[in-house]
Design a protein around this motif. Structure first.
Motif, PDB file in Angstrom:
ATOM      1  N   LEU A  63       0.903  -1.224  -0.112  1.00 38.43           N
ATOM      2  CA  LEU A  63       0.058   0.131   0.001  1.00 38.43           C
ATOM      3  C   LEU A  63       1.008   1.242  -0.059  1.00 38.43           C
ATOM      4  O   LEU A  63       0.561   2.194  -0.724  1.00 38.43           O
ATOM      5  CB  LEU A  63      -0.920   0.007   1.294  1.00 38.43           C
ATOM      6  N   PHE A  67      -0.041   3.788  -3.487  1.00 37.41           N
ATOM      7  CA  PHE A  67      -0.870   5.071  -3.114  1.00 37.41           C
ATOM      8  C   PHE A  67       0.058   6.133  -3.462  1.00 37.41           C
ATOM      9  O   PHE A  67       1.292   6.030  -3.077  1.00 37.41           O
ATOM     10  CB  PHE A  67      -1.581   5.050  -1.936  1.00 37.41           C
ATOM     11  N   ASP A  68      -0.396   7.255  -4.063  1.00 29.57           N
ATOM     12  CA  ASP A  68       0.367   8.401  -4.117  1.00 29.57           C
ATOM     13  C   ASP A  68       0.883   8.911  -2.852  1.00 29.57           C
ATOM     14  O   ASP A  68       0.394   9.222  -1.683  1.00 29.57           O
ATOM     15  CB  ASP A  68      -0.528   9.549  -4.891  1.00 29.57           C
ATOM     16  N   TYR A  72      -2.836   6.972   2.679  1.00 27.00           N
ATOM     17  CA  TYR A  72      -4.136   6.247   2.173  1.00 27.00           C
ATOM     18  C   TYR A  72      -4.897   6.188   3.735  1.00 27.00           C
ATOM     19  O   TYR A  72      -4.238   6.384   4.829  1.00 27.00           O
ATOM     20  CB  TYR A  72      -3.739   4.740   1.524  1.00 27.00           C
ATOM     21  N   GLY A 115      -7.557   5.608  -1.245  1.00 24.68           N
ATOM     22  CA  GLY A 115      -6.323   6.701  -1.602  1.00 24.68           C
ATOM     23  C   GLY A 115      -6.586   6.957  -2.774  1.00 24.68           C
ATOM     24  O   GLY A 115      -7.504   6.721  -3.736  1.00 24.68           O
ATOM     25  N   ASP A 116      -5.413   7.740  -3.461  1.00 28.96           N
ATOM     26  CA  ASP A 116      -5.445   8.248  -4.818  1.00 28.96           C
ATOM     27  C   ASP A 116      -4.131   7.310  -5.430  1.00 28.96           C
ATOM     28  O   ASP A 116      -3.088   7.426  -4.709  1.00 28.96           O
ATOM     29  CB  ASP A 116      -5.116   9.941  -4.903  1.00 28.96           C
ATOM     30  N   VAL A 117      -4.445   6.936  -6.722  1.00 28.11           N
ATOM     31  CA  VAL A 117      -3.342   6.532  -7.715  1.00 28.11           C
ATOM     32  C   VAL A 117      -3.293   7.604  -8.895  1.00 28.11           C
ATOM     33  O   VAL A 117      -4.172   7.405  -9.676  1.00 28.11           O
ATOM     34  CB  VAL A 117      -3.655   5.025  -7.974  1.00 28.11           C
ATOM     35  N   LYS A 269       1.928   0.327 -10.488  1.00 23.19           N
ATOM     36  CA  LYS A 269       1.242   1.532 -10.205  1.00 23.19           C
ATOM     37  C   LYS A 269       0.714   2.345 -11.367  1.00 23.19           C
ATOM     38  O   LYS A 269      -0.351   2.665 -11.877  1.00 23.19           O
ATOM     39  CB  LYS A 269       1.903   2.397  -9.177  1.00 23.19           C
TER      40      LYS A 269
END
Length: 314
Positions: A63, A67-68, A72, A115-117, A269
């Motif tokens: 994780l 995630f960016d 997250y 979260g953001d990807v 990713k």
């Protein structure tokens, strides 16, 4: 006080005694036998630098890399009955759970996070093989279903990283019941029109491969991952034939149409972000969007179009 006994002798003993070296300081590559310093391996996302062998990675580490900026939020997971069958083998099931919870620092084998990807909000569900082989029990099933419900409620795509040896035998039929339950959850996500991407890691086997792990819109496998229902040795003993080389490996399944692509862990990713933007028709990021200033300069530097020649009259 005898200073020789109380001070000098302990000092000499401490200097001459063998130092305790942590067991995980150096890790052996299963493919080449090379010893790799664990810090180097951790920095390389648990991929052996020389052989490119993909070792198992813990859920939280995955994780953090996925995630960016490693940011997250973990989703609160519903509780499930503990030891509903009062199972005991070499030790009680409740004692085994306590041992793995302390060792893996997880309540069970699955984590769900938001979260953001690459700027796109998603839900990620990750199985951790370090917790009882990532086996699918009631708690893991509830966590996976919660991931799908969260994705539907917040209208986000879902990415699932599978890593499991199959159903959890200590929970018997209650474990097998998670197969149809998670399958229904997959259908909920598809009815909502949301993408579902599955990343098959080493290993993905048993009931997991017979349910939610093989129901994605896109199936991505990590290099060298073992993916299948029954083990190769069981299949050979059943059909009494020698299986092909690399049978059930990710590359073999790619050649035979069982997975869509095999992607290196370092590129996962980027590949998943591209797929999700295509599937959700999300706008391109600033880096991907065309630059009008550059386009204008290119147009100014372009050669003028040739003038049209007047038609000749006879």
């Amino acid at each position: 006080m005898n200073w020789i006994t109380n001070y000098v002798r302990p000092k000499i003993s401490s200097l001459l005694s063998a130092r305790q070296v942590p067991e995980n300081l150096w890790i052996k590559c299963p493919e080449t036998g090379e010893m790799v310093f664990h810090k180097d391996l951790e920095a390389n996302q648990w991929v052996v630098p020389s052989s490119d062998f993909h070792m198992r990675i813990r859920a939280r580490d995955r994780l953090n890399h996925f995630f960016d900026k490693g940011a997250y939020d973990l989703v609160d997971l519903p509780s499930a009955p503990v030891d509903p069958l009062k199972f005991r083998d070499s030790k009680r099931y409740v004692d085994r759970l306590k041992e793995y919870r302390a060792k893996a620092e997880m309540d069970d084998a699955v984590l769900v996070a938001k979260g953001d990807v690459d700027g796109l909000p998603i839900v990620a569900t990750v199985q951790d093989f370090a917790f009882m082989g990532g086996s699918l029990g009631m708690a893991a099933g509830e966590a996976i279903i919660k991931g799908f419900e969260t994705a539907v409620a917040e209208h986000r795509p879902l990415v699932l990283f599978s890593a499991s040896g199959g159903a959890r035998m200590q929970e018997g039929i209650l474990s097998l019941m998670q197969l149809p339950r998670t399958t229904v959850a997959v259908e909920m996500l598809k009815e909502a029109g949301l993408p579902y991407i599955v990343v098959l890691t080493n290993p993905t086997a048993g009931g997991v491969s017979a349910s939610y792990a093989m129901l994605g819109d896109v199936h991505i496998a990590e290099p060298g991952a073992v993916i299948g229902f029954a083990g190769a040795r069981v299949i050979e003993q059943t059909i009494r034939e020698k299986l092909p080389d690399g049978f059930q490996r990710a590359e073999y399944l790619l050649e035979h149409g069982m997975v869509d692509m095999v992607v290196h862990r370092h590129q996962l990713k980027e590949k998943i972000a591209t797929l999700l933007k295509l599937l959700t028709k999300a706008p391109a990021t600033l880096a991907e969007a065309p630059n009008p200033v550059v386009e204008q300069a290119d147009n100014q530097n372009a050669l003028p179009a040739p003038a049209e020649q007047p038609e000749s009259r006879a």
